[in-house]
Write a protein that holds these residues in place. Sequence first.
Motif, mmCIF file in Angstrom:
data_model
loop_
_atom_site.group_PDB
_atom_site.id
_atom_site.type_symbol
_atom_site.label_atom_id
_atom_site.label_comp_id
_atom_site.label_asym_id
_atom_site.label_seq_id
_atom_site.Cartn_x
_atom_site.Cartn_y
_atom_site.Cartn_z
ATOM 1 N N LYS A 59 2.301 1.763 -3.478
ATOM 2 C CA LYS A 59 1.274 2.261 -4.409
ATOM 3 C C LYS A 59 0.992 3.738 -4.173
ATOM 4 O O LYS A 59 0.686 4.477 -5.112
ATOM 5 C CB LYS A 59 -0.016 1.447 -4.243
ATOM 6 C CG LYS A 59 0.043 0.065 -4.876
ATOM 7 C CD LYS A 59 -1.290 -0.657 -4.755
ATOM 8 C CE LYS A 59 -1.239 -2.008 -5.456
ATOM 9 N NZ LYS A 59 -2.525 -2.745 -5.329
ATOM 10 N N GLU A 60 1.074 4.174 -2.916
ATOM 11 C CA GLU A 60 0.854 5.583 -2.608
ATOM 12 C C GLU A 60 2.031 6.433 -3.085
ATOM 13 O O GLU A 60 1.859 7.544 -3.586
ATOM 14 C CB GLU A 60 0.668 5.765 -1.099
ATOM 15 C CG GLU A 60 0.448 7.218 -0.683
ATOM 16 C CD GLU A 60 0.418 7.397 0.827
ATOM 17 O OE1 GLU A 60 0.332 8.550 1.273
ATOM 18 O OE2 GLU A 60 0.487 6.385 1.554
ATOM 19 N N SER A 116 6.061 13.899 1.583
ATOM 20 C CA SER A 116 5.056 12.968 2.073
ATOM 21 C C SER A 116 5.756 11.677 2.467
ATOM 22 O O SER A 116 6.959 11.517 2.289
ATOM 23 C CB SER A 116 4.042 12.671 0.976
ATOM 24 O OG SER A 116 4.676 11.954 -0.068
ATOM 25 N N ALA A 152 0.835 -1.210 0.000
ATOM 26 C CA ALA A 152 0.000 0.000 0.000
ATOM 27 C C ALA A 152 0.866 1.255 0.000
ATOM 28 O O ALA A 152 0.563 2.238 -0.692
ATOM 29 C CB ALA A 152 -0.926 -0.004 1.219
ATOM 30 N N LEU A 153 1.965 1.228 0.763
ATOM 31 C CA LEU A 153 2.854 2.382 0.808
ATOM 32 C C LEU A 153 3.510 2.622 -0.541
ATOM 33 O O LEU A 153 3.629 3.758 -0.999
ATOM 34 C CB LEU A 153 3.918 2.172 1.890
ATOM 35 C CG LEU A 153 4.879 3.332 2.142
ATOM 36 C CD1 LEU A 153 4.113 4.592 2.543
ATOM 37 C CD2 LEU A 153 5.882 2.969 3.227
ATOM 38 N N GLY A 167 5.614 8.837 0.999
ATOM 39 C CA GLY A 167 6.190 8.193 -0.175
ATOM 40 C C GLY A 167 7.487 8.830 -0.600
ATOM 41 O O GLY A 167 8.499 8.161 -0.775
ATOM 42 N N GLN A 179 3.417 9.781 -6.788
ATOM 43 C CA GLN A 179 4.076 10.998 -6.324
ATOM 44 C C GLN A 179 5.494 11.096 -6.878
ATOM 45 O O GLN A 179 5.961 12.178 -7.256
ATOM 46 C CB GLN A 179 4.108 11.013 -4.791
ATOM 47 C CG GLN A 179 2.730 11.008 -4.153
ATOM 48 C CD GLN A 179 2.816 10.911 -2.643
ATOM 49 O OE1 GLN A 179 3.324 11.796 -1.981
ATOM 50 N NE2 GLN A 179 2.320 9.823 -2.080
#
Length: 484
Positions: free
Chosen positions: A44-45, A168, A41-42, A170, A49
Amino acid sequence: MRKKIISGLVASVFLISSSCQTNPVTGKKDVMFMSESQEIALGKEADPQIVAQFGLYEDPNLQRFINEKGQQMAKISHRNNLNYEFKIVDSPVINAFAVPGGYVYFTRGIMAHFNNEAQFAGVLGHEIGHITARHSAQQQSKSILAQGGLLLGMILSPTIAQYGQEVSQGLGLLMLKYSRDAERESDKLGVEYSTKIGYDASEMADFFTTLQRKQEEGGQAIPSLLSSHPDPGDRYNTVHQLADEEQRKQNLTDPKVGRNSYLKMIDGMIYGEDPKQGFVENSVFYHPELKFQFTIPTNWGYQNTPQQVQMGPKDGSAVMGLTLVPGNSLQEAAQQSLQNYGLQPVESKQVTVNGLPAIAVVADPQQQQQQQQQQQPLRTLTYFIQHGGNIYSLMGITTVQNFNNYFQVFSGSMQSFQVLSDPDKLNRKPERISIVTVPKASTLAQALRSHNMPDNRHNELAVLNGMQLSDQLPGGTLIKVVKK
């Protein structure tokens, strides 16, 4: 009280034991507070970016090459269940990095400095190794959660001052510095993985030498591959030894190098800054596409990305950034921007900058934010300038204590913002790598002169070719030169 202490110890032991997970590479239990699904999930986030931050390099053949080799290597890795993605981003900085969940990025800057497929494969395996050994997941909580916001991070960390923006979770992963043990483990995995797909892993050691020479040449920071790295000499010898052992283990008698095939593939690649994205000349930043220019303070470093121009002194005591900001008017853009950054205006006035309408604002982080940071109070000077249908924010950040010292530096740079009209700057073309053939036996220096490369760039080109100027080259050898 004794019961409470015992209960607390039991709870702590339970928390740690429940967070122990088997490391896919070592097979040992590691304390890990991030699950694999959270890693994915991290990643993909972070991915969109990162792509937005740098942009993808527009070369379908190279993008196909990194994806094919990456997927081939991912299949034989310790975590072949992940859905890996491999991308070349449009940055001249020499770097490769990975984020949790299977995302690997190479800059065009590092692609330009490889001299064969085997060097590329070794570094590719090194980055995949960071993912398979879960180095990013182990480090992320310490590196990301401790950043404490944009302003504090920028002002206190020279690394973030050089590379950061609204960092952020990411993008913060780009700043990860792995331990020496993690780097050694990734070197070992890079050797193992690249050997398994048939390459001569000893070439990776030679590329680390190129990186070291490049860093020494211009003081350029190389965040991932050389951060917290072991001694270069020891690393070089260790990787060569590991490569020999791995080739014997896998009975690989004719490992691939792929020099000429790789050089032909990068023929025509943009080298260094791409002028259309902005460039610096004599301490002036020019942006041909957006048609503006401004002066960078003397002796300040800078980094240019599609989203922001970041500048600062080497000691990290101040930072200044230029970005585009949304808004239908200067007033709306200023208000929204200050609100987004959590800034409270101290003084504001409408001004004109070289005929362009603007607003100048002195602002401080809101009191609550300052208290949370528990650091020296910060102060900002921002010019919001309207030009060509866009609104630009030029923000300078330093401590309240240093603000008066930096005020003239900030304002001088901001008030130099003006319309770019010089045809030479507007029509500037990028330099590109050109692969040429050495017609007859000669030294590298002689070959460079025969292709009209100026003497003051010979050392740079020697590093680019992974050679010494005195190296003897047989006739027919392919080398890199740089041309417009």
